[in-house]
Motif scaffolding. Structure first.
Motif, PDB file in Angstrom:
ATOM      1  N   GLU A  56     -10.439 -24.759  12.375  1.00 29.41           N
ATOM      2  CA  GLU A  56     -11.166 -25.508  11.441  1.00 29.41           C
ATOM      3  C   GLU A  56     -11.597 -26.461  11.259  1.00 29.41           C
ATOM      4  O   GLU A  56     -10.782 -27.111  10.498  1.00 29.41           O
ATOM      5  N   TRP A  57     -12.839 -27.085  10.529  1.00 28.52           N
ATOM      6  CA  TRP A  57     -12.853 -27.487   9.777  1.00 28.52           C
ATOM      7  C   TRP A  57     -14.567 -27.168   8.663  1.00 28.52           C
ATOM      8  O   TRP A  57     -14.929 -27.568   9.213  1.00 28.52           O
ATOM      9  N   VAL A  58     -14.517 -27.182   7.672  1.00 27.50           N
ATOM     10  CA  VAL A  58     -15.461 -26.830   6.668  1.00 27.50           C
ATOM     11  C   VAL A  58     -15.631 -28.144   6.230  1.00 27.50           C
ATOM     12  O   VAL A  58     -15.023 -28.473   4.755  1.00 27.50           O
ATOM     13  N   ARG A  59     -16.634 -28.720   6.170  1.00 30.71           N
ATOM     14  CA  ARG A  59     -16.922 -29.792   5.842  1.00 30.71           C
ATOM     15  C   ARG A  59     -16.911 -29.238   4.485  1.00 30.71           C
ATOM     16  O   ARG A  59     -18.021 -28.765   3.710  1.00 30.71           O
ATOM     17  N   GLY A  60     -16.502 -30.439   3.284  1.00 34.91           N
ATOM     18  CA  GLY A  60     -16.967 -30.220   2.426  1.00 34.91           C
ATOM     19  C   GLY A  60     -16.018 -29.556   1.660  1.00 34.91           C
ATOM     20  O   GLY A  60     -16.101 -29.520   0.013  1.00 34.91           O
ATOM     21  N   SER A  61     -15.527 -29.291   2.719  1.00 34.56           N
ATOM     22  CA  SER A  61     -14.290 -28.130   1.482  1.00 34.56           C
ATOM     23  C   SER A  61     -12.804 -28.393   2.246  1.00 34.56           C
ATOM     24  O   SER A  61     -12.133 -28.710   1.128  1.00 34.56           O
ATOM     25  N   HIS A  62     -12.184 -27.872   3.990  1.00 35.53           N
ATOM     26  CA  HIS A  62     -11.072 -27.877   3.695  1.00 35.53           C
ATOM     27  C   HIS A  62     -10.697 -28.083   5.344  1.00 35.53           C
ATOM     28  O   HIS A  62     -11.833 -28.207   6.061  1.00 35.53           O
ATOM     29  N   LEU A  63      -9.935 -28.153   5.962  1.00 39.12           N
ATOM     30  CA  LEU A  63      -9.555 -28.456   7.134  1.00 39.12           C
ATOM     31  C   LEU A  63      -7.837 -27.116   7.124  1.00 39.12           C
ATOM     32  O   LEU A  63      -7.452 -26.383   6.593  1.00 39.12           O
ATOM     33  N   VAL A  64      -8.177 -27.083   8.411  1.00 37.85           N
ATOM     34  CA  VAL A  64      -7.066 -25.514   9.152  1.00 37.85           C
ATOM     35  C   VAL A  64      -6.054 -25.970  10.041  1.00 37.85           C
ATOM     36  O   VAL A  64      -7.231 -26.162  10.881  1.00 37.85           O
ATOM     37  N   TYR A  65      -5.022 -26.176  10.272  1.00 42.35           N
ATOM     38  CA  TYR A  65      -4.226 -26.173  11.299  1.00 42.35           C
ATOM     39  C   TYR A  65      -3.593 -24.997  11.204  1.00 42.35           C
ATOM     40  O   TYR A  65      -2.836 -24.659   9.922  1.00 42.35           O
ATOM     41  N   GLU A  66      -2.933 -24.690  12.730  1.00 46.71           N
ATOM     42  CA  GLU A  66      -2.073 -23.726  12.346  1.00 46.71           C
ATOM     43  C   GLU A  66      -0.701 -24.131  13.398  1.00 46.71           C
ATOM     44  O   GLU A  66      -1.130 -25.120  13.833  1.00 46.71           O
ATOM     45  N   ARG A  67       0.804 -23.842  13.070  1.00 48.51           N
ATOM     46  CA  ARG A  67       1.382 -24.020  13.927  1.00 48.51           C
ATOM     47  C   ARG A  67       1.317 -23.802  15.078  1.00 48.51           C
ATOM     48  O   ARG A  67       0.637 -22.858  16.130  1.00 48.51           O
TER      49      ARG A  67
END
Length: 534
Positions: free
Chosen positions: A202-213
């Motif tokens: 996911e990409w929460v604009r203005g906050s962070h990205l999440v990557y999973e294994r």
């Protein structure tokens, strides 16, 4: 930390010697790293896209390789190492590059990775990538005799090409996702699908990205991390606090005020890594818009060189980090760097005479001309440095107004609208000057609308000829000599004033290990990174 060993066999490309690299174990044997946990990577600004297939702007180079891989990776000496290609060879004439690809690699959507993806990606990079136009200038075709072989055919040698195939620079994207679309506008640039160790979540604009294994990653048992979070913290003070309080595991490219470094060095649990920037080699520079009548006159540019003291910027603005440079090449690129180039001593009287002779006398208010100075919005070095430049020029009657803007506005102003007088900016030499430096001075790379190209609109037929000759020269010594000559001419013509090599440090929490295992550093995949206490 472990580092890439040399490949099992490798011959360097000479006029009549083929370069061949066989598959090699990229890391020596070591105790099994801890599995699991979440690591947090800090970026000072949000990237505009999450892939580098058509855009290398800003922090995209730190996120794209986590998902999208290249054919090769590189050790600290920029020797190529296997990645999606397990073996490769270069023909004696330098015109054929043959890559044997890994079998069984899957895209994150389950489809098989094949040579067709390589052919599509390389041809696409030549068309849409800011540097790919130059990198693959001599590419004629990419042949795919079978699903696991890709053969690059060139019209002329490209001696830099074997170093240009890292994940951030030459990403291999899925043909089935991009074919038939406008590549730069493809939704996959915002939600990427790759072959890499991490899957985009996911990409929460203005906050962070999440990557999973990626549990089906071809290089098992890697990656070791279960999750990678990328946080965007635009405020420099807030970045320092997040690092100091342990919220952050990795913070590349010296993301804090340089004045904070000494304090952070004393904090328990925090450490610094200087390696991992061999692939980028950034420099700061002042670029003149030679389409402006004021800067068309070489005497004006010489006057500026007699006023702006790079040592002041190094010692006061950069707090002594980095090195003052007389020309366009970072000292880290040692074989290309020339430290004995002509310099312009700080001499205000000489600058005044040059400006008078150029037809810009002081007015009744003491001002010769009013101009604008734009700086790249990246860290504290550029606004603080611009303020120093403004004050220095005021001493000789040049009234410079410092303008600030966001990154998108800055790049549009400089490269599309051409609405600037001069700029204080950072540029990467990258891994070879033909790729990282030529783009800034080659008249054929004056391309309004293309970021990080020849922004000065500089044109010198002799420099063009030398740049084009060096780009295809397979004799290593002759190629170095050509670049030495290019540097000498550039410091005479002064389309830019080169200031300093950029101070590049990765600040990290000691709980994370093996984050920097080669020349790409944190802009690599982080497949080897793990938490000591997951």
């Amino acid at each position: 930390m472990p580092a890439f060993p040399a490949p099992t066999r490798r011959n360097f490309l000479l006029a009549s010697v083929a370069l061949t690299v066989a598959s090699a174990t990229r890391l020596p044997a070591f105790a099994a790293p801890a599995r699991g946990g979440t690591a947090t990577l800090l970026l000072s600004a949000e990237p505009p896209v999450l892939t580098t297939i058509a855009n290398t702007a800003f922090n995209s180079v730190y996120v794209s390789p986590k998902v999208i891989e290249g054919l090769l990776t590189y050790d600290f000496e920029l020797n190529p190492q296997p990645l999606l290609a397990k073996e490769w060879s270069v023909s004696p004439d330098g015109l054929t590059y043959t890559f044997h690809l890994r079998d069984g690699v899957k895209w994150h959507d389950g489809q098989a990775f094949t040579s067709a993806d390589v052919a599509f990606s390389v041809k696409t990079l030549k068309e849409v990538h800011p540097r790919g136009r130059n990198t693959f200038l001599n590419l004629v075709d990419v042949e795919t005799p079978d699903a696991l072989t890709a053969i690059l055919k060139l019209s002329k040698p490209a001696p830099y090409l074997i170093t240009a195939l890292a994940s951030s620079e030459t990403p291999i994207v899925p043909r089935h996702i991009y074919e038939g679309t406008k590549v730069a506008e493809n939704p996959a640039n915002l939600a990427p699908i790759g072959t890499g160790p991490f899957k985009f979540k996911e990409w929460v604009r203005g906050s962070h990205l999440v990557y999973e294994r990626n549990p089906e990653y071809w290089d098992q048992p890697r990656p070791y991390l279960d999750q990678l979070i990328v946080r965007f913290i635009p405020d420099a003070a807030a970045r320092s606090i997040a690092i100091e309080t342990g919220e952050i595991d990795l913070a590349p490219s010296t993301p804090v005020p340089l004045s904070d470094l000494e304090r952070l060095k004393a904090v328990d649990g925090i450490a610094f890594e200087e390696r991992g920037y061999q692939y980028s080699n950034g420099v700061s520079r002042i670029e003149f818009n030679l389409e402006r009548p004021f800067f068309k006159d070489i005497r004006v540019r010489q006057a500026f060189a007699h006023v702006i003291d790079r040592k002041v910027i190094l010692n006061t603005i950069n707090y002594g980090y980095g090195a003052a440079i007389p020309g366009p090449i970072n000292p880290n690129l040692a074989k290309w760097y020339d430290g004995d180039l002509k310099t312009y001593p700080i001499d205000l009287a000489a600058a005044e005479k040059l400006l008078d002779a150029a037809g810009y006398p002081r007015g009744s208010d003491g001002v010769r001309i009013r101009i604008n100075l734009d700086y790249v919005p990246s860290g504290e070095t550029y606004p603080r440095g611009s303020e120093y430049i403004r004050q220095a020029l005021a001493k000789v009657g040049v009234d410079a107004t410092v303008r600030s803007q966001d990154f998108a506005t800055y790049t549009k102003r400089i490269y599309t609208d051409r609405d600037f007088d001069f700029a204080f900016e950072g540029m990467s030499n990258l891994f070879d000057p033909t790729v990282g430096v030529q783009r800034l001075y080659w008249s054929k790379n004056f391309k309004p609308g293309v970021p990080f190209s020849n922004g000065s609109a500089y044109s010198n037929p002799k420099v063009d000829a030398l740049l084009e000759a060096a780009a295809i020269e397979v004799d290593a010594k002759k190629r170095v000599d050509q670049w030495r000559e290019i540097q000498k001419i550039l410091v005479e013509d002064l389309p830019a004033i080169d200031i300093a090599s950029q101070p590049e440090l990765t600040i990290y929490n000691k709980r994370i290990a093996d984050h920097t295992v080669g020349g790409e550093g944190v802009s690599g995949s982080l497949a080897y990174a793990y938490l000591a206490t997951a």
